[in-house]
Design a protein around this motif. Structure first.
Motif, PDB file in Angstrom:
ATOM      1  N   GLN A 230     -56.721 -97.250  -4.021  1.00 24.00           N
ATOM      2  CA  GLN A 230     -57.667 -96.927  -5.093  1.00 24.00           C
ATOM      3  C   GLN A 230     -57.245 -95.702  -5.906  1.00 24.00           C
ATOM      4  O   GLN A 230     -57.753 -95.479  -7.007  1.00 24.00           O
ATOM      5  CB  GLN A 230     -59.068 -96.673  -4.512  1.00 24.00           C
ATOM      6  CG  GLN A 230     -59.763 -97.913  -4.008  1.00 24.00           C
ATOM      7  CD  GLN A 230     -59.476 -98.182  -2.539  1.00 24.00           C
ATOM      8  OE1 GLN A 230     -58.499 -97.698  -1.991  1.00 24.00           O
ATOM      9  NE2 GLN A 230     -60.341 -98.968  -1.907  1.00 24.00           N
ATOM     10  N   VAL A 231     -56.323 -94.894  -5.383  1.00 22.42           N
ATOM     11  CA  VAL A 231     -55.936 -93.658  -6.079  1.00 22.42           C
ATOM     12  C   VAL A 231     -55.343 -93.932  -7.460  1.00 22.42           C
ATOM     13  O   VAL A 231     -55.769 -93.340  -8.461  1.00 22.42           O
ATOM     14  CB  VAL A 231     -54.973 -92.822  -5.209  1.00 22.42           C
ATOM     15  CG1 VAL A 231     -54.353 -91.678  -6.017  1.00 22.42           C
ATOM     16  CG2 VAL A 231     -55.713 -92.246  -4.004  1.00 22.42           C
ATOM     17  N   PRO A 232     -54.344 -94.837  -7.600  1.00 19.16           N
ATOM     18  CA  PRO A 232     -53.818 -95.114  -8.947  1.00 19.16           C
ATOM     19  C   PRO A 232     -54.890 -95.628  -9.903  1.00 19.16           C
ATOM     20  O   PRO A 232     -54.879 -95.302 -11.094  1.00 19.16           O
ATOM     21  CB  PRO A 232     -52.741 -96.172  -8.691  1.00 19.16           C
ATOM     22  CG  PRO A 232     -52.342 -95.978  -7.266  1.00 19.16           C
ATOM     23  CD  PRO A 232     -53.598 -95.573  -6.560  1.00 19.16           C
ATOM     24  N   GLN A 233     -55.815 -96.405  -9.378  1.00 17.73           N
ATOM     25  CA  GLN A 233     -56.874 -96.956 -10.230  1.00 17.73           C
ATOM     26  C   GLN A 233     -57.759 -95.850 -10.791  1.00 17.73           C
ATOM     27  O   GLN A 233     -58.202 -95.919 -11.946  1.00 17.73           O
ATOM     28  CB  GLN A 233     -57.724 -97.956  -9.437  1.00 17.73           C
ATOM     29  CG  GLN A 233     -58.779 -98.660 -10.275  1.00 17.73           C
ATOM     30  CD  GLN A 233     -59.585 -99.655  -9.467  1.00 17.73           C
ATOM     31  OE1 GLN A 233     -59.216-100.024  -8.352  1.00 17.73           O
ATOM     32  NE2 GLN A 233     -60.691-100.099 -10.031  1.00 17.73           N
ATOM     33  N   LEU A 234     -57.997 -94.795 -10.001  1.00 16.38           N
ATOM     34  CA  LEU A 234     -58.806 -93.676 -10.483  1.00 16.38           C
ATOM     35  C   LEU A 234     -58.129 -92.957 -11.650  1.00 16.38           C
ATOM     36  O   LEU A 234     -58.793 -92.484 -12.572  1.00 16.38           O
ATOM     37  CB  LEU A 234     -59.071 -92.687  -9.344  1.00 16.38           C
ATOM     38  CG  LEU A 234     -60.216 -93.043  -8.400  1.00 16.38           C
ATOM     39  CD1 LEU A 234     -60.308 -92.030  -7.272  1.00 16.38           C
ATOM     40  CD2 LEU A 234     -61.544 -93.091  -9.155  1.00 16.38           C
ATOM     41  N   PHE A 235     -56.798 -92.863 -11.604  1.00 17.58           N
ATOM     42  CA  PHE A 235     -56.083 -92.260 -12.723  1.00 17.58           C
ATOM     43  C   PHE A 235     -56.203 -93.136 -13.972  1.00 17.58           C
ATOM     44  O   PHE A 235     -56.303 -92.630 -15.090  1.00 17.58           O
ATOM     45  CB  PHE A 235     -54.611 -92.048 -12.368  1.00 17.58           C
ATOM     46  CG  PHE A 235     -54.345 -90.783 -11.602  1.00 17.58           C
ATOM     47  CD1 PHE A 235     -54.157 -89.583 -12.273  1.00 17.58           C
ATOM     48  CD2 PHE A 235     -54.287 -90.782 -10.223  1.00 17.58           C
ATOM     49  CE1 PHE A 235     -53.914 -88.411 -11.579  1.00 17.58           C
ATOM     50  CE2 PHE A 235     -54.042 -89.617  -9.515  1.00 17.58           C
ATOM     51  CZ  PHE A 235     -53.857 -88.424 -10.190  1.00 17.58           C
ATOM     52  N   THR A 236     -56.191 -94.448 -13.786  1.00 21.57           N
ATOM     53  CA  THR A 236     -56.356 -95.358 -14.917  1.00 21.57           C
ATOM     54  C   THR A 236     -57.758 -95.248 -15.511  1.00 21.57           C
ATOM     55  O   THR A 236     -57.938 -95.251 -16.733  1.00 21.57           O
ATOM     56  CB  THR A 236     -56.090 -96.811 -14.489  1.00 21.57           C
ATOM     57  OG1 THR A 236     -54.736 -96.923 -14.035  1.00 21.57           O
ATOM     58  CG2 THR A 236     -56.308 -97.785 -15.636  1.00 21.57           C
ATOM     59  N   ASP A 237     -58.746 -95.129 -14.640  1.00 21.19           N
ATOM     60  CA  ASP A 237     -60.135 -95.044 -15.104  1.00 21.19           C
ATOM     61  C   ASP A 237     -60.446 -93.703 -15.763  1.00 21.19           C
ATOM     62  O   ASP A 237     -61.429 -93.592 -16.501  1.00 21.19           O
ATOM     63  CB  ASP A 237     -61.092 -95.267 -13.930  1.00 21.19           C
ATOM     64  CG  ASP A 237     -61.006 -96.681 -13.369  1.00 21.19           C
ATOM     65  OD1 ASP A 237     -60.493 -97.569 -14.084  1.00 21.19           O
ATOM     66  OD2 ASP A 237     -61.429 -96.891 -12.213  1.00 21.19           O
ATOM     67  N   ASN A 238     -59.642 -92.686 -15.465  1.00 19.53           N
ATOM     68  CA  ASN A 238     -59.887 -91.347 -16.009  1.00 19.53           C
ATOM     69  C   ASN A 238     -58.614 -90.834 -16.678  1.00 19.53           C
ATOM     70  O   ASN A 238     -57.766 -90.210 -16.033  1.00 19.53           O
ATOM     71  CB  ASN A 238     -60.314 -90.384 -14.890  1.00 19.53           C
ATOM     72  CG  ASN A 238     -61.588 -90.826 -14.193  1.00 19.53           C
ATOM     73  OD1 ASN A 238     -62.690 -90.500 -14.618  1.00 19.53           O
ATOM     74  ND2 ASN A 238     -61.446 -91.593 -13.115  1.00 19.53           N
ATOM     75  N   PHE A 239     -58.493 -91.092 -17.970  1.00 15.91           N
ATOM     76  CA  PHE A 239     -57.259 -90.751 -18.679  1.00 15.91           C
ATOM     77  C   PHE A 239     -57.089 -89.250 -18.863  1.00 15.91           C
ATOM     78  O   PHE A 239     -56.019 -88.798 -19.264  1.00 15.91           O
ATOM     79  CB  PHE A 239     -57.196 -91.471 -20.024  1.00 15.91           C
ATOM     80  CG  PHE A 239     -56.470 -92.780 -19.962  1.00 15.91           C
ATOM     81  CD1 PHE A 239     -55.120 -92.853 -20.246  1.00 15.91           C
ATOM     82  CD2 PHE A 239     -57.132 -93.938 -19.577  1.00 15.91           C
ATOM     83  CE1 PHE A 239     -54.434 -94.070 -20.172  1.00 15.91           C
ATOM     84  CE2 PHE A 239     -56.465 -95.147 -19.501  1.00 15.91           C
ATOM     85  CZ  PHE A 239     -55.105 -95.212 -19.807  1.00 15.91           C
ATOM     86  N   ASP A 240     -58.124 -88.465 -18.595  1.00 12.86           N
ATOM     87  CA  ASP A 240     -57.973 -87.017 -18.680  1.00 12.86           C
ATOM     88  C   ASP A 240     -57.361 -86.433 -17.409  1.00 12.86           C
ATOM     89  O   ASP A 240     -57.016 -85.257 -17.366  1.00 12.86           O
ATOM     90  CB  ASP A 240     -59.318 -86.340 -18.965  1.00 12.86           C
ATOM     91  CG  ASP A 240     -60.375 -86.700 -17.921  1.00 12.86           C
ATOM     92  OD1 ASP A 240     -60.291 -87.809 -17.353  1.00 12.86           O
ATOM     93  OD2 ASP A 240     -61.285 -85.886 -17.695  1.00 12.86           O
TER      94      ASP A 240
END
Length: 267
Positions: A230-240
């Motif tokens: 889920q870690v990479p997905q969190l970066f995708t969901d939060n572009f900041d």
């Protein structure tokens, strides 16, 4: 019988450990020395730092390593392709992912998510680590937490004891961490900047009478993460989110709403 074999193969595949190596530091800490040579290729005892990183991961049982090369990517590719890691007899498979468009850790993890590289837990490691740490305990702790709850335990930070006066520490390494002693859950994580010398811990981490909270200033973040998919997905969901610290702050701030938790393993 065939169903049993399929199940056994699935178990074996799930136990294959993979890792992302960040061959770019994404900062100018050693600039201008790093202008024409990435930090991971600095020599130590006539070997580039990244060779120690790959050896370290191989010893820890990693079978597939994705090396993300951005700054001076041609030099990184040339070294790996001419090293033992490019041989078929290499103890682990090394895949080079090179792109000058990736300018931060956040960009790398968004690319990992876009390519859907991992379906199970994996490691994130800086490309300039020289270490003999044994990650088996940290991996086991992370996997045990994930077996009990596949959603909440997001990642495990590998920290090491390092006194504030130790010569290996610089002001950029200074962190203050609040840990729940019963679970090693990270309750607060503060990275100091050069101007600040104080840290404010939120009172809510001390309100549970059953919990034992430890405040520590004697730890250094190794940059090694044991991550859930889920870690990479969190970066995708939060572009900041551009750095590891952005993710940690975001997860801890939103933990009450999203339920994600960060844990620590202290070496």
């Amino acid at each position: 019988m065939s169903g049993k074999r399929k199940k056994e193969v699935g178990i074996k595949q799930e136990n294959i450990l993979e890792a992302v190596v960040l061959a770019d530091s994404f900062n100018k800490r050693f600039y201008p020395v790093t202008e024409n040579r990435p930090r991971c290729l600095f020599p130590v005892a006539n070997q580039p730092l990244i060779s120690y990183t790959l050896e370290f991961l191989s010893i820890c049982g990693v079978k597939h390593i994705y090396v993300y090369a951005c700054h001076c990517l041609d030099q990184v590719k040339q070294y790996i392709l001419q090293s033992k890691w490019a041989n078929t007899s290499s103890p682990c498979k090394v895949t080079i992912v090179s792109s000058q468009d990736l300018t931060s850790v956040g960009d790398v993890l968004r690319d990992v998510d876009q390519k859907n590289l991992f379906e199970t837990d994996f490691l994130i490691v800086p490309g300039d680590i020289v270490s003999n740490l044994k990650l088996s305990v940290a991996l086991e702790e992370h996997r045990n937490r994930r077996e009990k709850d596949k959603n909440s335990p997001l990642m495990t930070l590998v920290l090491r004891s390092s006194s504030p006066a130790h010569r290996s520490r610089t002001p950029e390494d200074n962190i203050a961490v609040a840990l729940d002693l019963s679970s090693n859950r990270v309750l607060h994580y503060h990275r100091f900047n050069k101007a600040a010398s104080k840290v404010n811990f939120p009172l809510n981490i001390l309100q549970d009478p059953k919990s034992r909270v430890e405040l520590r200033y004697d730890l250094t973040d190794t940059g090694i993460w044991v991550c859930s998919p889920q870690v990479p997905q969190l970066f995708t969901d939060n572009f900041d989110y551009q750095t590891q610290y952005d993710l940690i702050k975001g997860v801890l701030i939103n933990e009450e709403f999203l339920g994600n938790q960060i844990h620590a393993h202290v070496a």
